[in-house]
Every structure is written in structure tokens, then in C-alpha cells.
Design a protein around this motif. Structure first.
Motif, PDB file in Angstrom:
ATOM      1  N   SER A 151       1.081  -1.011  -0.079  1.00  0.00           N
ATOM      2  CA  SER A 151      -0.099  -0.012  -0.044  1.00  0.00           C
ATOM      3  C   SER A 151       0.660   1.283   0.089  1.00  0.00           C
ATOM      4  O   SER A 151       2.033   1.344   0.526  1.00  0.00           O
ATOM      5  CB  SER A 151      -0.902   0.099   1.202  1.00  0.00           C
ATOM      6  OG  SER A 151      -0.247   0.148   2.498  1.00  0.00           O
ATOM      7  N   ASP A 152       0.273   2.424  -0.494  1.00  0.00           N
ATOM      8  CA  ASP A 152       0.841   3.695  -0.651  1.00  0.00           C
ATOM      9  C   ASP A 152       1.082   4.448   0.658  1.00  0.00           C
ATOM     10  O   ASP A 152       1.971   4.996   1.259  1.00  0.00           O
ATOM     11  CB  ASP A 152       0.101   4.410  -1.669  1.00  0.00           C
ATOM     12  CG  ASP A 152       0.339   4.002  -3.004  1.00  0.00           C
ATOM     13  OD1 ASP A 152      -0.501   4.200  -3.747  1.00  0.00           O
ATOM     14  OD2 ASP A 152       1.533   3.285  -3.066  1.00  0.00           O
ATOM     15  N   GLY A 153       0.064   4.177   1.468  1.00  0.00           N
ATOM     16  CA  GLY A 153       0.006   5.005   2.742  1.00  0.00           C
ATOM     17  C   GLY A 153       0.915   4.130   3.846  1.00  0.00           C
ATOM     18  O   GLY A 153       0.989   3.045   3.941  1.00  0.00           O
ATOM     19  N   THR A 207      -0.444   5.466   9.612  1.00  0.00           N
ATOM     20  CA  THR A 207      -1.343   6.755   9.145  1.00  0.00           C
ATOM     21  C   THR A 207      -2.756   6.872   9.399  1.00  0.00           C
ATOM     22  O   THR A 207      -3.400   5.790   8.838  1.00  0.00           O
ATOM     23  CB  THR A 207      -1.162   7.121   7.756  1.00  0.00           C
ATOM     24  OG1 THR A 207       0.541   7.220   7.648  1.00  0.00           O
ATOM     25  CG2 THR A 207      -1.471   8.520   7.469  1.00  0.00           C
ATOM     26  N   ALA A 223      -5.978   2.231   0.156  1.00  0.00           N
ATOM     27  CA  ALA A 223      -4.562   2.845   0.209  1.00  0.00           C
ATOM     28  C   ALA A 223      -3.541   2.900   1.216  1.00  0.00           C
ATOM     29  O   ALA A 223      -2.494   3.383   1.385  1.00  0.00           O
ATOM     30  CB  ALA A 223      -4.884   4.578  -0.205  1.00  0.00           C
ATOM     31  N   TYR A 259      -4.291   3.279   4.734  1.00  0.00           N
ATOM     32  CA  TYR A 259      -4.523   4.235   5.778  1.00  0.00           C
ATOM     33  C   TYR A 259      -5.573   3.458   7.110  1.00  0.00           C
ATOM     34  O   TYR A 259      -6.452   2.716   6.375  1.00  0.00           O
ATOM     35  CB  TYR A 259      -5.034   5.678   5.493  1.00  0.00           C
ATOM     36  CG  TYR A 259      -4.295   6.429   4.686  1.00  0.00           C
ATOM     37  CD1 TYR A 259      -3.172   7.060   5.176  1.00  0.00           C
ATOM     38  CD2 TYR A 259      -4.619   6.487   3.068  1.00  0.00           C
ATOM     39  CE1 TYR A 259      -2.115   7.652   4.132  1.00  0.00           C
ATOM     40  CE2 TYR A 259      -3.577   7.455   2.231  1.00  0.00           C
ATOM     41  CZ  TYR A 259      -2.607   7.867   2.932  1.00  0.00           C
ATOM     42  OH  TYR A 259      -1.688   8.539   1.833  1.00  0.00           O
ATOM     43  N   VAL A 311      -8.480  10.419  -1.976  1.00  0.00           N
ATOM     44  CA  VAL A 311      -7.365   9.801  -1.819  1.00  0.00           C
ATOM     45  C   VAL A 311      -5.989  10.686  -2.213  1.00  0.00           C
ATOM     46  O   VAL A 311      -5.184  10.581  -1.527  1.00  0.00           O
ATOM     47  CB  VAL A 311      -7.227   8.339  -2.241  1.00  0.00           C
ATOM     48  CG1 VAL A 311      -5.914   7.727  -2.029  1.00  0.00           C
ATOM     49  CG2 VAL A 311      -8.370   7.688  -1.481  1.00  0.00           C
ATOM     50  N   ALA A 312      -6.089  10.996  -3.565  1.00  0.00           N
ATOM     51  CA  ALA A 312      -4.858  11.958  -3.908  1.00  0.00           C
ATOM     52  C   ALA A 312      -4.625  13.199  -3.129  1.00  0.00           C
ATOM     53  O   ALA A 312      -3.573  13.420  -2.771  1.00  0.00           O
ATOM     54  CB  ALA A 312      -5.146  12.148  -5.242  1.00  0.00           C
ATOM     55  N   LYS A 363      -2.989  12.069   0.241  1.00  0.00           N
ATOM     56  CA  LYS A 363      -1.719  11.772   0.104  1.00  0.00           C
ATOM     57  C   LYS A 363      -0.659  12.811  -0.307  1.00  0.00           C
ATOM     58  O   LYS A 363       0.435  13.159   0.554  1.00  0.00           O
ATOM     59  CB  LYS A 363      -1.494  10.755  -1.137  1.00  0.00           C
ATOM     60  CG  LYS A 363      -1.927   9.363  -0.800  1.00  0.00           C
ATOM     61  CD  LYS A 363      -1.762   8.671  -2.074  1.00  0.00           C
ATOM     62  CE  LYS A 363      -2.196   7.352  -1.966  1.00  0.00           C
ATOM     63  NZ  LYS A 363      -1.962   6.398  -3.087  1.00  0.00           N
ATOM     64  N   ARG A 399       2.123  13.961   2.274  1.00  0.00           N
ATOM     65  CA  ARG A 399       3.425  13.790   1.846  1.00  0.00           C
ATOM     66  C   ARG A 399       4.491  14.491   2.475  1.00  0.00           C
ATOM     67  O   ARG A 399       5.652  14.081   2.859  1.00  0.00           O
ATOM     68  CB  ARG A 399       3.500  13.950   0.424  1.00  0.00           C
ATOM     69  CG  ARG A 399       4.700  13.413   0.023  1.00  0.00           C
ATOM     70  CD  ARG A 399       4.637  13.435  -1.553  1.00  0.00           C
ATOM     71  NE  ARG A 399       3.505  12.444  -2.351  1.00  0.00           N
ATOM     72  CZ  ARG A 399       2.464  13.074  -3.033  1.00  0.00           C
ATOM     73  NH1 ARG A 399       2.387  14.405  -3.493  1.00  0.00           N
ATOM     74  NH2 ARG A 399       1.482  12.366  -3.462  1.00  0.00           N
TER      75      ARG A 399
END
Length: 228
Positions: free
Chosen positions: A2-4, A8, A30, A32, A115-116, A119, A123
Motif C-alpha cells: 500500500s501507498d500509505g 497513518t 490505500a 490508511y 485519496v490523492a 496523500k 506527503r
């Protein structure tokens, strides 16, 4: 993967259960952790009893509305807040209230867009963003001079003030009226579309010194923000 980051934590404050669950599903996918609240009266106790990294805050809530909640939260926390409203024209009023929200989203929206945005906000910390801006953009108020990537920008006094205002708060959305209030020292009466003309000229000059990047982002129906 996952990106998150696994730890978080996102607090979703939304009284429409289906929409809250949809956001939770996308954010969970994502990477989180999410928690949902449907009543404005529960927000402050939740934030004081557990750590969250960002809050999605609907404007219209039972118990206490999003405006009151945002003011209360800002009295004790700097958590990033994304305000959610069903009316695009409402955002201009929210901006004028200087609530301290970090971003605004209008319904209906794409969960992927949310979501974008989440992020992007998470970031980098405000300090990191400001440091990055200052490493590329130098503003000398005493000499009324600005340089980008070491190249001097040939700015008018109005363009200089516009750039100074936007770049001082990277990521913050400014309404046209807020920008107008900073542009003219004699407080002349001009239309908000005057800002659009100045932004167009400023963008062109920034592009010459920083090809390929759009440093001033248009927020439809609202105004502008500085990004880097």
C-alpha cells in the motif's frame, strides 16, 4: 504494497453512512487506518483521546456543524483538515472565515480524488514544503526583487505582491477577493477577474524561469494556490 504508511490515521467526519464507508474503503485500500464519526459533537473528544494524522470534515453535521468543529479543533490541534461541502459557492465563504482548513473538496467528488488529496497533504510537512519553496524562490521585500531558480523575475509591483502572498502559504487556497485585498495599496475598486489577469501574467513569467511546472494552480470556482 500500500501507498500509505500503516500507522497513518484518518478521521472521517461524515453523517452520510454510505459516503463515509465509501471513503473509508478507498482510504483503507490505500493503506490508511480510518475511523468514522457521524456527529459533530464527537469530533473534539475523539481527537483528544487518540492520535490522527488528518481529518476529513463535512460541513453539514448533526450536533455541531463543520465550521464550529473546525474552530474548536484549531484551538488545540494543528491536524491537517480537509473540509467537505456540497456547494462550490460555499468554499469562497469558508476561505473568508480563515478557519485554518488545509484543503476543500466539493460534493459530488471522486473517492480517488480524495485519496490523492490526502496523500498530497500528508506527503510533506508545512515546514518541509516551505523550505522547498524557499530553496527555489527568493523574495527580497526590501529591494522588491524575486528570483526563481537563480533567475530574476521581471515583476510589476502587483505581481510581486501576488507572488509573495501565494508563496508564503504553499498549498493554501486563496479566493480572488482575498488576493485582491493584498494587491493594491490604494485599495482601489476592481473586479475579482482582475486577479485572473495578473495570475496569467505571473504564470508566464514563472514558466520562463521554471519550464514544465505550473506553480500556481487554479481551483475551479474558488481561486488559486501555490504549489511546488
Amino acid at each position: 504494497m500500500s501507498d500509505g504508511a500503516p500507522q497513518t490515521r484518518i478521521l472521517i467526519v461524515e453523517d452520510e453512512p454510505k459516503l463515509a464507508q465509501l471513503l473509508a474503503d478507498y482510504l483503507t485500500s490505500a493503506g490508511y487506518y480510518t475511523q468514522m464519526i457521524g456527529d459533530g459533537r464527537e469530533v473534539v473528544p475523539a481527537l483528544k483521546s487518540a492520535h490522527f494524522d488528518l481529518m476529513l470534515l463535512d460541513l453539514m453535521l448533526p450536533g455541531r456543524d463543520g465550521l464550529e468543529v473546525c474552530k474548536d479543533v484549531r484551538a488545540f490541534s494543528s491536524i491537517p483538515i480537509v473540509m467537505v461541502t456540497a456547494r462550490v459557492e460555499e468554499i469562497d465563504r469558508l476561505l473568508g472565515l480563515e478557519l485554518g482548513a488545509d484543503d476543500y473538496i466539493c460534493k459530488p467528488f471522486s473517492p480517488r480524488e480524495v485519496v490523492a488529496r490526502v496523500k498530497a497533504i500528508l506527503r510533506r510537512s508545512p515546514q518541509q514544503v516551505q523550505a522547498q519553496v524557499e530553496s527555489k524562490l527568493k523574495i527580497d521585500e526590501a529591494q522588491f526583487k524575486a528570483t526563481l531558480n537563480g533567475q530574476t523575475l521581471d515583476l510589476t509591483p502587483v505581481e510581486f505582491r501576488l507572488l509573495k502572498t501565494l508563496s508564503a502559504s504553499p498549498g493554501r487556497v486563496f479566493s480572488r477577493q482575498q488576493l485582491l485585498n493584498t494587491l493594491y495599496e490604494d485599495h482601489r475598486v476592481v473586479t475579482d477577474r482582475t486577479v485572473d489577469s495578473h495570475v496569467k501574467n505571473l504564470r508566464r513569467k514563472l514558466q520562463q524561469a521554471n519550464p514544465g511546472d505550473e506553480l500556481i494552480e487554479s481551483i475551479y470556482g474558488v481561486g488559486y494556490r501555490f504549489t511546488l
